[in-house]
Structure formats: structure tokens, C-alpha cells
Write a protein that holds these residues in place. Sequence first.
Motif, PDB file in Angstrom:
ATOM      1  N   PHE A 156      -3.944  -0.346 -10.858  1.00  0.00           N
ATOM      2  CA  PHE A 156      -4.017  -0.882  -9.502  1.00  0.00           C
ATOM      3  C   PHE A 156      -2.619  -1.108  -8.942  1.00  0.00           C
ATOM      4  O   PHE A 156      -2.350  -0.802  -7.774  1.00  0.00           O
ATOM      5  N   TRP A 157      -1.710  -1.599  -9.774  1.00  0.00           N
ATOM      6  CA  TRP A 157      -0.342  -1.841  -9.319  1.00  0.00           C
ATOM      7  C   TRP A 157       0.317  -0.517  -8.904  1.00  0.00           C
ATOM      8  O   TRP A 157       0.937  -0.443  -7.844  1.00  0.00           O
ATOM      9  N   ILE A 158       0.177   0.511  -9.721  1.00  0.00           N
ATOM     10  CA  ILE A 158       0.763   1.821  -9.386  1.00  0.00           C
ATOM     11  C   ILE A 158       0.127   2.381  -8.127  1.00  0.00           C
ATOM     12  O   ILE A 158       0.819   2.890  -7.243  1.00  0.00           O
ATOM     13  N   GLY A 159      -1.193   2.295  -8.030  1.00  0.00           N
ATOM     14  CA  GLY A 159      -1.886   2.778  -6.833  1.00  0.00           C
ATOM     15  C   GLY A 159      -1.424   2.059  -5.579  1.00  0.00           C
ATOM     16  O   GLY A 159      -1.242   2.675  -4.519  1.00  0.00           O
ATOM     17  N   THR A 160      -1.182   0.761  -5.702  1.00  0.00           N
ATOM     18  CA  THR A 160      -0.689  -0.022  -4.567  1.00  0.00           C
ATOM     19  C   THR A 160       0.737   0.381  -4.212  1.00  0.00           C
ATOM     20  O   THR A 160       1.095   0.447  -3.028  1.00  0.00           O
ATOM     21  N   GLN A 161       1.554   0.667  -5.206  1.00  0.00           N
ATOM     22  CA  GLN A 161       2.925   1.104  -4.942  1.00  0.00           C
ATOM     23  C   GLN A 161       2.944   2.466  -4.240  1.00  0.00           C
ATOM     24  O   GLN A 161       3.778   2.714  -3.377  1.00  0.00           O
ATOM     25  N   LEU A 162       2.023   3.342  -4.613  1.00  0.00           N
ATOM     26  CA  LEU A 162       1.986   4.683  -4.024  1.00  0.00           C
ATOM     27  C   LEU A 162       1.310   4.718  -2.652  1.00  0.00           C
ATOM     28  O   LEU A 162       1.744   5.439  -1.754  1.00  0.00           O
ATOM     29  N   LEU A 163       0.235   3.955  -2.491  1.00  0.00           N
ATOM     30  CA  LEU A 163      -0.555   4.022  -1.260  1.00  0.00           C
ATOM     31  C   LEU A 163      -0.384   2.816  -0.347  1.00  0.00           C
ATOM     32  O   LEU A 163      -0.933   2.785   0.747  1.00  0.00           O
ATOM     33  N   GLY A 164       0.339   1.812  -0.797  1.00  0.00           N
ATOM     34  CA  GLY A 164       0.529   0.608  -0.001  1.00  0.00           C
ATOM     35  C   GLY A 164      -0.536  -0.424  -0.313  1.00  0.00           C
ATOM     36  O   GLY A 164      -1.575  -0.124  -0.894  1.00  0.00           O
ATOM     37  N   PRO A 165      -0.284  -1.679   0.072  1.00  0.00           N
ATOM     38  CA  PRO A 165      -1.245  -2.745  -0.225  1.00  0.00           C
ATOM     39  C   PRO A 165      -2.529  -2.592   0.589  1.00  0.00           C
ATOM     40  O   PRO A 165      -2.544  -1.968   1.644  1.00  0.00           O
ATOM     41  N   VAL A 166      -3.576  -3.186   0.070  1.00  0.00           N
ATOM     42  CA  VAL A 166      -4.857  -3.205   0.782  1.00  0.00           C
ATOM     43  C   VAL A 166      -4.799  -4.348   1.776  1.00  0.00           C
ATOM     44  O   VAL A 166      -4.555  -5.489   1.388  1.00  0.00           O
ATOM     45  N   PRO A 167      -4.991  -4.073   3.049  1.00  0.00           N
ATOM     46  CA  PRO A 167      -4.918  -5.135   4.056  1.00  0.00           C
ATOM     47  C   PRO A 167      -5.945  -6.237   3.794  1.00  0.00           C
ATOM     48  O   PRO A 167      -7.119  -5.980   3.582  1.00  0.00           O
ATOM     49  N   GLY A 168      -5.449  -7.471   3.760  1.00  0.00           N
ATOM     50  CA  GLY A 168      -6.320  -8.630   3.622  1.00  0.00           C
ATOM     51  C   GLY A 168      -6.794  -8.922   2.214  1.00  0.00           C
ATOM     52  O   GLY A 168      -7.636  -9.788   2.032  1.00  0.00           O
TER      53      GLY A 168
END
Length: 171
Positions: A88-100
Amino acid sequence: MVREALRSYRERVRSEFVSAFDEDRSPHEIAASFATGIFITSLPTLGTGLLLFVAIVYLFERVSRIALFASLIVLNPAAKWGVYAGSFWIGTQLLGPVPGVTLAEVSFSAGPDVVTRLLVGNLVLAVLFTVVGYVAVHRLVREYRKRDIEVDVEELLPEALVEQDVSTRDD
């Protein structure tokens, strides 16, 4: 008690690797079998990975069954939680945070954006683990067979699983 459980786990991993190294398979076949198992085990297959293992063993004659199933010991269910968090951390770094959504609120019910980040990160980790697993096992098998020595599998294990007191090892 924890120390004994870690020692038992370490010996089980060592035993599985040595059994795989002694098989009548090439280093490439053993390493490829292990790497395939690591790739499948790294993905969130929700238990269906075992069915894929059985299918692979049935379809491919030269697969090392021991090496394939040894990947289950390395990436066991307890280790998978760390893989998911890292994914999840890598996915967030690549695609950006999930809003909210904060890290404390992450769950599959949080929506497709969370699942997408988890899967993208998981695929990245699965590829990384596969490459590292292949290279490590291929090299270990070649060295084991060339020198006919006991392989130090502890180098492959996370630091937390390696005992710090070398005087208590049963080498």
C-alpha cells in the motif's frame, strides 16, 4: 519460547532449501521454481495460490516441487501483513494518496482507489521479491554444489529471525 520457535523456523527453512539443492534439477530450474513460488505467494491470491502451485507441478515436469513450496515458508501468512503494508505504501508513492483516507482508515471497504494502490504496490514487491529470490537461490545452489558445503541460509532470512548469539548455533 519465542527463541525456540524462531530456531525451529530457521531450521525448517534451512532443511527445505538443502533438500531443494540436492534435487536432480539444474540451478536454473530450482531457482526458477522458487522464484515462481515467491511471485505467486507475494500476490494477494487469498489462498488460491496453492491451487496454482498444484497446477504448475502438474503442467511442468522440470519444476522443483520442494523449491516451489519452500516459498510458502519464506512468505508465510504472518509475513504477508508486512508485504501488504509495504504494498500500500509503494502504491501510494506511485499513484498518490487516496483523497480523504488516512493510513488508519485503510481497508478494502475504503474503495477501489485503496485496492488499486494495494495491487500496484503488491505487483512491484512481487517482481522485486521474484528477482531477488531467483538470484539468491541460483547462487546458493551453485555454491552449494560447487563446494559441497553447508549453505548459510541465515543470510536470506530477515535479521529478526537470525539469532544474535552465535555460540548457541547448531552448525
